[in-house]
Design an enzyme around this catalytic site. Structure first.
Site, short mmCIF file in Angstrom:
data_model
loop_
_atom_site.label_atom_id
_atom_site.label_comp_id
_atom_site.label_asym_id
_atom_site.label_seq_id
_atom_site.Cartn_x
_atom_site.Cartn_y
_atom_site.Cartn_z
N CYS A 163 8.04 8.38 94.27
CA CYS A 163 8.36 9.17 93.10
C CYS A 163 7.07 9.78 92.59
CB CYS A 163 8.99 8.31 92.01
SG CYS A 163 10.43 7.36 92.57
N LYS A 216 7.76 13.23 100.85
CA LYS A 216 6.54 13.51 101.61
C LYS A 216 5.64 12.29 101.68
CE LYS A 216 3.44 16.38 103.44
NZ LYS A 216 3.72 16.97 104.76
#
Length: 600
Positions: free
Chosen positions: A2, A595
């Site tokens: 996050c 990512k």
């Protein structure tokens, strides 16, 4: 997985937070939210989906100069507005965002918060409810925050605000990245410097087990024991334009096109005073002192490591093992007497790789990190770092970092070979320059790659990639690119393995993409192509100039045989890009992915 941001100062905070979260969407985009604090209280806006969805519900009439924000990749609790951050305590006094995983949240919930009615299914809500409990017990906010942190096990980067204090953001870090940004009359917190380059390029790193009290004028870093920590700021060597798409429709396409320039930059960065490619002598000494190298990585970085193994063993005659980090942590192999570890991670924050590094550090083994991010966790905790110099990579599907990793591994392999007295029979600087030129040509072949994607992949549900020798490693990467952004079930296989089971899946029209860049296995891979054609497959052969055959769909200009993975992957990247585009997929932000994988 996050991303968090926070701002306290004199400007209206909403747009600063939203723009910061947009720069962090690569870390997760299941849901997002912000909380801002003014004289009328805390105002929370959160929504399932992207930052664009969040923007639509933020009240433009609410003004504030302090706030926190979060973009989420779900680990505990399904993606939903309820589970989105920020989370609030029962009374609404405390509001908090969190990146990481609290491993003992169920125990904490049972032992301390049995009488609290929880609003979400997340581990994060436990943190904010615990702070409120300790404040009700008579502690100050800072004391309650510190006590809460002392009870948590797992990873976290946290930012919290108190509705009764407009002048402070409380933040803390353990095993998840968090920076404090410094300004004139304001300060910020963020998971990544990119998020706050809009307001500052001066940052201070937080270390594991530290908390920070942030006001508009001061930043006070402390240990959990209350000891004050002094740490110098660093300048983020990024330009805001580096993280913009410019004229490109997607970051992925921009980053594919940047690969020739990245290779040239790597050549420049790794040249010594004599203009020769070189690696720090201390690193080379560690390589020479080791009896075996262990490359540890995940995903695309693992595929780069497989190519690196080939180069190091071929050129420097040093045995190399390549391991998937998530498996290594729980099933460590029998190590050699003098191992040296090489960790490969674009972000330098990959939790699975860090877990291995923590283990190897405890055992006293030396480690090298190959990363794109100076000052990242893996970089700080390893003994040595080799930087990729690839520039920010925003698209979730890695492209330029992969080729940069192979280029740096090639330079390491060549330097180790030279130190051992094995001179290469070619000039690596010259050959890498040729690679960059060929990459440029391949990037100009977009129309041909789009046509291949259209002809083979638009309507298919699956696809196979086959290759032999080093081509097999590139096929693994090509298949990963295709599956992660187009959602086509794609698998890479060694050509000779087809007949041991996989060929049972071949039927009329099944697309099979074959790489043929290696002379010593050229006849063998073409034999494998004939095998699948005989079963009805639709073959697409991508070959190297000088090895082409009748019916090959695309021919790559020749480069040195050992360096073919640097160029043969480019067509596969473009094919995956256009396949995803034709199927209406979100190229830069594929579903269920993030990512920077900062949870195990």
């Amino acid at each position: 997985m996050c991303g968090i941001v926070g701002y306290i100062g004199y400007q209206d905070v909403k747009e600063i937070l939203l723009r910061g979260l947009e720069k962090l969407e690569y870390r997760g985009y299941d849901s997002a939210g912000i909380a801002v604090l003014n004289e009328s209280g805390v105002h929370v806006f959160k929504e399932k989906g992207r930052i664009a969805d969040l923007r639509r519900i933020v009240d433009p009439n609410v003004n504030a100069t302090v706030g926190i924000g979060h973009t989420r990749w779900a680990t505990h609790g399904a993606p939903s507005r309820v589970n989105a951050h920020p989370h609030q305590s029962a009374s609404g006094r405390f509001t908090l965002v969190h990146n990481g995983v609290i491993e003992n949240y169920e125990m904490v919930k049972r032992d301390y918060l049995a009488d609290v009615a929880f609003q979400s299914d997340t581990d994060t809500e436990v943190i904010v409810q615990l702070v409120e409990k300790f404040v009700r017990d008579g502690l100050t906010t800072e004391e309650a925050f510190r006590k809460t942190l002392s009870l948590l096990k797992g990873s976290y980067a946290i930012a919290m605000i108190d509705a009764q204090d407009e002048n402070t953001i409380y933040a803390a870090k353990n095993k998840s990245p968090l920076l404090v940004g410094l300004g004139d009359g304001f300060n910020v917190v963020a998971s990544d410097a990119m998020a706050m380059l809009q307001v500052t390029n001066q940052f201070v790193e937080l270390m594991d087990g530290e908390l920070v009290i942030v006001t508009s004028e001061n930043v006070t870093i402390q240990t959990l024991n209350g000891e004050t920590v002094k740490r110098k700021p660093f300048t983020a060597e990024l330009d805001a334009s580096d993280i913009e798409k410019g004229t490109y429709p997607h970051y992925m396409l921009k980053e594919i096109d940047e690969q020739p320039f990245v290779i040239r930059r790597i050549i420049q960065k790794y040249q010594d005073d004599n203009g020769e490619l070189a690696i720090d002598k201390a690193i080379i000494n560690e390589v020479l002192n080791a009896d075996r190298l262990y490359i540890v990585a995940c995903g695309t970085s693992y595929h780069a490591g497989l190519v690196g193994k080939q180069l190091i063993e071929s050129w420097a005659k040093i045995p190399v093992e390549v391991h998937i980090a998530s498996e290594f942590s729980y099933n460590m192999p029998l190590l050699s007497e003098k191992p040296l570890f090489i960790f490969i991670s674009q972000s330098g924050e990959t939790a699975d790789s860090r877990a291995v590094l923590v283990q190897t550090n405890k055992l006293g083994y030396k480690a090298i990190t190959i990363t794109n991010v100076p000052g990242s966790t893996l970089s700080r905790e390893a003994d040595y770092t080799l930087l990729l110099h690839a520039g920010p990579e925003i698209a979730v599907a890695s492209t330029k970092a992969y080729t940069a990793q192979i280029a740096v591994l090639a330079i390491l392999a060549a330097a180790a070979a030279k130190a051992k007295g094995f001179e290469l029979d070619f000039d690596l600087t010259k050959e890498l320059a040729i690679v960059a030129n060929v990459m440029e040509m391949l990037c100009d072949a977009k129309e041909e790659m789009e046509k291949i994607a259209s002809d083979y992949l638009t309507l298919t549900r699956n696809c196979f990639f086959i290759g032999r020798a080093v081509d097999y490693y590139v096929c693994l990467e090509g298949a990963l690119k295709l599956k992660e952004i187009s959602y086509i079930q794609a698998e890479g296989f060694a050509g000779g393995e087809l007949k041991h089971g996989t060929i049972a899946l071949i039927e009329d029209g099944t697309p099979v993409i074959a790489l043929a860049t290696q002379e010593h296995v050229n006849l063998s891979i073409r034999g494998n192509v004939k095998e699948v054609v005989a079963r009805g497959a639709n073959p697409c052969v991508i070959s190297m100039r000088g090895l082409e055959g009748d019916g090959d769909r695309f021919i790559i200009p020749a480069v040195h045989p050992d360096l073919t993975p640097l160029v043969s992957v480019v067509p596969l990247q473009l094919i995956a890009y256009y396949a995803a585009l034709h199927r209406g997929c979100d190229v830069d932000k594929p579903r269920n992915l993030a990512k920077s994988v900062t949870v195990e």
